[in-house]
Write a protein that holds these residues in place. Structure first.
Motif, mmCIF file in Angstrom:
data_model
loop_
_atom_site.group_PDB
_atom_site.id
_atom_site.type_symbol
_atom_site.label_atom_id
_atom_site.label_comp_id
_atom_site.label_asym_id
_atom_site.label_seq_id
_atom_site.Cartn_x
_atom_site.Cartn_y
_atom_site.Cartn_z
ATOM 1 N N GLY A 162 0.829 -1.135 -0.079
ATOM 2 C CA GLY A 162 0.077 0.177 0.022
ATOM 3 C C GLY A 162 0.820 1.239 -0.138
ATOM 4 O O GLY A 162 0.370 2.114 -0.748
ATOM 5 N N LEU A 163 1.906 1.282 0.648
ATOM 6 C CA LEU A 163 2.788 2.567 0.893
ATOM 7 C C LEU A 163 3.419 2.901 -0.774
ATOM 8 O O LEU A 163 3.522 3.990 -0.966
ATOM 9 N N GLN A 164 3.972 1.617 -1.107
ATOM 10 C CA GLN A 164 4.600 1.926 -2.496
ATOM 11 C C GLN A 164 3.544 2.360 -3.560
ATOM 12 O O GLN A 164 3.718 3.490 -4.220
ATOM 13 N N ALA A 165 2.116 1.868 -3.588
ATOM 14 C CA ALA A 165 1.278 2.182 -4.477
ATOM 15 C C ALA A 165 0.816 3.765 -4.236
ATOM 16 O O ALA A 165 0.620 4.415 -5.257
ATOM 17 N N ALA A 166 0.714 4.047 -3.004
ATOM 18 C CA ALA A 166 0.333 5.290 -2.725
ATOM 19 C C ALA A 166 1.411 6.292 -2.980
ATOM 20 O O ALA A 166 1.170 7.592 -3.707
ATOM 21 N N SER A 167 2.663 6.096 -3.056
ATOM 22 C CA SER A 167 3.753 7.034 -3.194
ATOM 23 C C SER A 167 3.851 7.142 -4.856
ATOM 24 O O SER A 167 4.126 8.284 -5.198
ATOM 25 N N ILE A 168 3.721 5.910 -5.454
ATOM 26 C CA ILE A 168 3.751 6.003 -7.089
ATOM 27 C C ILE A 168 2.515 6.955 -7.625
ATOM 28 O O ILE A 168 2.593 7.738 -8.467
ATOM 29 N N ALA A 169 1.401 6.656 -6.914
ATOM 30 C CA ALA A 169 0.192 7.491 -6.931
ATOM 31 C C ALA A 169 0.200 8.813 -7.028
ATOM 32 O O ALA A 169 0.001 9.630 -7.919
ATOM 33 N N MET A 170 1.221 9.326 -5.962
ATOM 34 C CA MET A 170 1.275 10.905 -5.630
ATOM 35 C C MET A 170 2.201 11.431 -6.816
ATOM 36 O O MET A 170 2.354 12.322 -7.283
ATOM 37 N N SER A 171 3.213 10.504 -7.241
ATOM 38 C CA SER A 171 4.042 10.987 -8.400
ATOM 39 C C SER A 171 3.250 10.881 -9.605
ATOM 40 O O SER A 171 3.479 11.998 -10.523
ATOM 41 N N VAL A 172 2.316 10.150 -9.645
ATOM 42 C CA VAL A 172 1.640 10.260 -11.010
ATOM 43 C C VAL A 172 0.735 11.437 -11.108
ATOM 44 O O VAL A 172 0.596 12.158 -12.178
ATOM 45 N N LEU A 173 0.239 11.867 -9.914
ATOM 46 C CA LEU A 173 -0.473 13.171 -9.773
ATOM 47 C C LEU A 173 0.317 14.192 -10.275
ATOM 48 O O LEU A 173 0.027 15.226 -11.020
ATOM 49 N N GLN A 174 1.497 14.391 -9.753
ATOM 50 C CA GLN A 174 2.561 15.400 -10.062
ATOM 51 C C GLN A 174 2.750 15.385 -11.460
ATOM 52 O O GLN A 174 3.027 16.535 -11.896
ATOM 53 N N SER A 175 2.989 14.151 -12.011
ATOM 54 C CA SER A 175 3.578 14.198 -13.310
ATOM 55 C C SER A 175 2.278 14.681 -14.314
ATOM 56 O O SER A 175 2.710 15.403 -15.284
ATOM 57 N N GLN A 176 1.083 14.438 -14.081
ATOM 58 C CA GLN A 176 0.152 15.060 -14.807
ATOM 59 C C GLN A 176 -0.228 16.370 -14.606
ATOM 60 O O GLN A 176 -0.434 16.988 -15.410
ATOM 61 N N LEU A 177 0.023 16.983 -13.417
ATOM 62 C CA LEU A 177 -0.041 18.458 -13.177
ATOM 63 C C LEU A 177 1.145 18.902 -14.105
ATOM 64 O O LEU A 177 1.012 20.202 -14.777
ATOM 65 N N GLU A 178 2.390 18.536 -14.114
ATOM 66 C CA GLU A 178 3.505 19.102 -14.731
ATOM 67 C C GLU A 178 3.139 19.009 -16.156
ATOM 68 O O GLU A 178 3.532 20.050 -17.006
ATOM 69 N N HIS A 179 2.472 17.944 -16.769
ATOM 70 C CA HIS A 179 2.102 17.864 -18.096
ATOM 71 C C HIS A 179 1.079 19.093 -18.425
ATOM 72 O O HIS A 179 1.207 19.784 -19.396
#
Length: 108
Positions: free
Chosen positions: A67-84
């Motif tokens: 769960g921790l890794q999945a949540a960490s990656i999900a936050m990275s995905v949100l950041q990446s989508q905002l940057e895009h």
């Protein structure tokens, strides 16, 4: 992987204001769902996440070994989508009274 609308219970949420180079500001919502086992107790976990207000509201189901890794990656995905979105739409984001934030400063 995008999914229809299976965000489930939200464990973290942040509302930003997107400020385009020209035009009116608009609201963007970041949402992080509750990590859950994928099905097999010894298998991957899924953490759903979503951005509302930019393009379509798509729920992404992010996989991790727990769960921790999945949540960490999900936050990275949100950041990446905002940057895009910032690059593609000429946007900056504001939050908590701070103006001119970059996407890297807006993670949930």
């Amino acid at each position: 992987m995008p999914d229809s609308d299976t965000l489930g219970p939200v464990i973290a949420h942040r509302t930003l204001e997107a400020v385009p180079e020209s035009g009116a500001p608009f609201t963007v919502s970041l949402q992080l769902g509750t990590p859950r086992p994928e099905g097999d107790p010894d298998g991957d976990w899924i953490c759903p996440c979503r951005i509302e207000g930019i393009d379509d509201s798509i729920v992404y189901e992010i996989h991790g070994v727990d769960g921790l890794q999945a949540a960490s990656i999900a936050m990275s995905v949100l950041q990446s989508q905002l940057e895009h979105a910032a690059r593609a739409g000429g946007l900056t984001f504001t939050w908590g009274g701070e103006s001119g934030l970059t996407a890297a400063q807006t993670s949930p």
